[in-house]
Design an enzyme around this catalytic site. Structure first.
Site, mmCIF file in Angstrom:
data_model
loop_
_atom_site.group_PDB
_atom_site.id
_atom_site.type_symbol
_atom_site.label_atom_id
_atom_site.label_comp_id
_atom_site.label_asym_id
_atom_site.label_seq_id
_atom_site.Cartn_x
_atom_site.Cartn_y
_atom_site.Cartn_z
ATOM 1 N N ASN A 25 26.986 21.307 52.974
ATOM 2 C CA ASN A 25 27.320 22.444 53.835
ATOM 3 C C ASN A 25 28.431 22.062 54.823
ATOM 4 O OD1 ASN A 25 27.136 25.012 54.955
ATOM 5 N ND2 ASN A 25 24.911 24.951 55.102
ATOM 6 N N GLU A 82 36.451 14.811 49.228
ATOM 7 C CA GLU A 82 35.641 15.771 49.976
ATOM 8 C C GLU A 82 35.652 17.083 49.197
ATOM 9 O OE1 GLU A 82 36.493 16.234 54.098
ATOM 10 O OE2 GLU A 82 35.132 17.930 54.324
HETATM 11 N N1 LIG Z 1 24.213 12.381 61.359
HETATM 12 C C1 LIG Z 1 24.877 13.050 62.306
HETATM 13 N N2 LIG Z 1 24.276 13.311 63.490
HETATM 14 C C2 LIG Z 1 24.936 13.994 64.458
HETATM 15 N N3 LIG Z 1 26.190 14.439 64.352
HETATM 16 C C3 LIG Z 1 26.841 14.203 63.205
HETATM 17 C C4 LIG Z 1 26.225 13.500 62.114
HETATM 18 N N4 LIG Z 1 27.112 13.423 61.103
HETATM 19 C C5 LIG Z 1 28.231 14.050 61.518
HETATM 20 N N5 LIG Z 1 28.070 14.492 62.773
HETATM 21 C C6 LIG Z 1 29.029 15.240 63.573
HETATM 22 O O1 LIG Z 1 28.995 16.557 63.044
HETATM 23 C C7 LIG Z 1 30.317 17.068 62.924
HETATM 24 C C8 LIG Z 1 30.577 17.350 61.448
HETATM 25 O O2 LIG Z 1 30.652 16.112 60.742
HETATM 26 P P1 LIG Z 1 31.730 15.925 59.603
HETATM 27 O O3 LIG Z 1 33.098 16.322 60.095
HETATM 28 O O4 LIG Z 1 31.559 14.562 59.039
HETATM 29 O O5 LIG Z 1 31.189 17.020 58.571
HETATM 30 P P2 LIG Z 1 31.943 17.699 57.348
HETATM 31 O O6 LIG Z 1 30.880 17.963 56.354
HETATM 32 O O7 LIG Z 1 33.084 16.856 56.907
HETATM 33 O O8 LIG Z 1 32.453 19.019 58.017
HETATM 34 P P3 LIG Z 1 33.464 20.124 57.384
HETATM 35 O O9 LIG Z 1 32.694 20.865 56.355
HETATM 36 O O10 LIG Z 1 33.820 20.988 58.549
HETATM 37 O O11 LIG Z 1 34.650 19.369 56.812
HETATM 38 C C9 LIG Z 1 31.263 16.019 63.524
HETATM 39 O O12 LIG Z 1 31.480 16.369 64.864
HETATM 40 C C10 LIG Z 1 30.461 14.735 63.409
HETATM 41 O O13 LIG Z 1 30.814 13.819 64.431
#
Ligand SMILES: Nc1ncnc2c1ncn2[C@@H]1O[C@H](COP(=O)(O)OP(=O)(O)OP(=O)(O)O)[C@@H](O)[C@H]1O
Length: 214
Positions: A25, A82
């Protein structure tokens, strides 16, 4: 599950390169996982906004972008991506169709393109790493990161996107899954997630060692 994934990968062990797609997600932690393995590939996707007018344009463009990502050569033994052309079609485009943002004729054209692309181009995936998160968890992470344009993403939308991923990768009720799937629960803290990634390094990297990336 872990053993099954390793067993399944035995057949592909002889190949020089692997492609692993990280799915999940919005804000489930895909970039964080990629960062953990020190890659810098990141496809920004803006599907969650209201794109009624631009859905066809955006859908076509993102499908092309994903094709380019699949085609991209790397000297590293594992290419970590990704998302993929498959989640773009089966989750995001499907949602746009079912929500009415994408007209039927536009969806049909995008589907024709998709089918032609995967028939005629190498969009092979060796492993999908599915970061399985609760919609409530990613909703909170989105609030915490305070990115422009994301303030209005409702929990209901994240639930819908979660359901599309679950239908595709877990229930397998709608669309074909193009590879083995490694499911990683992703609701834990950042620190715990890094520990999990370290523990599952060999599975995530198809038996490769992170040191071979350096
Ligand atoms: N395990 C976790 N616990 C808390 N916060 C987290 C965790 N993993 C990621 N985050 C935070 O949540 C946010 C989303 O993480 P990330 O950018 O890695 O997700 P994504 O799946 O790549 O998002 P997108 O779909 O928008 O590209 C970031 O601000 C990250 O620092």
């Amino acid at each position: 599950m872990a053993t099954q994934v390793c067993e399944g990968l035995k057949q592909t062990k002889e190949k020089e390169r692997f492609t692993v797609c990280v799915e999940g997600n919005i804000a489930s932690g895909k970039s964080t996982l990629l960062e953990h393995f020190k890659t810098n590939q990141n496809v920004e996707e803006l599907f969650y906004r209201d794109h009624e007018r631009w859905s066809m344009t955006l859908g076509t463009y993102i499908q092309l972008t994903m094709l380019e990502m699949h085609q991209k050569q790397t000297v590293k033994p594992v290419k970590l991506m990704e998302r993929s052309i498959y989640s773009t079609k089966y989750c995001f485009m499907q949602n746009m169709k079912e929500s009415g943002e994408l007209q039927d004729i536009d969806h049909t054209i995008i589907t024709e393109w998709f089918n032609w692309i995967i028939r005629n181009h190498d969009c092979r995936v060796d492993l999908i790493v599915y970061l399985q998160s609760k919609p409530e968890t990613v909703h909170q992470r989105i609030k915490n990161r305070k990115l422009n344009g994301e303030e209005d993403i409702p929990l209901e939308f994240l639930q819908t996107m979660h359901d599309f991923h679950e239908d595709w990768l877990i229930k397998r009720s709608k669309f074909a899954v193009p590879s083995k799937v490694l499911v990683i629960p992703a609701d834990s803290s950042l620190e715990e997630m890094h520990q999990i990634y370290a523990a599952k390094e060999s599975e995530i990297l198809c038996g490769m060692n992170i040191k071979s990336f350096l």
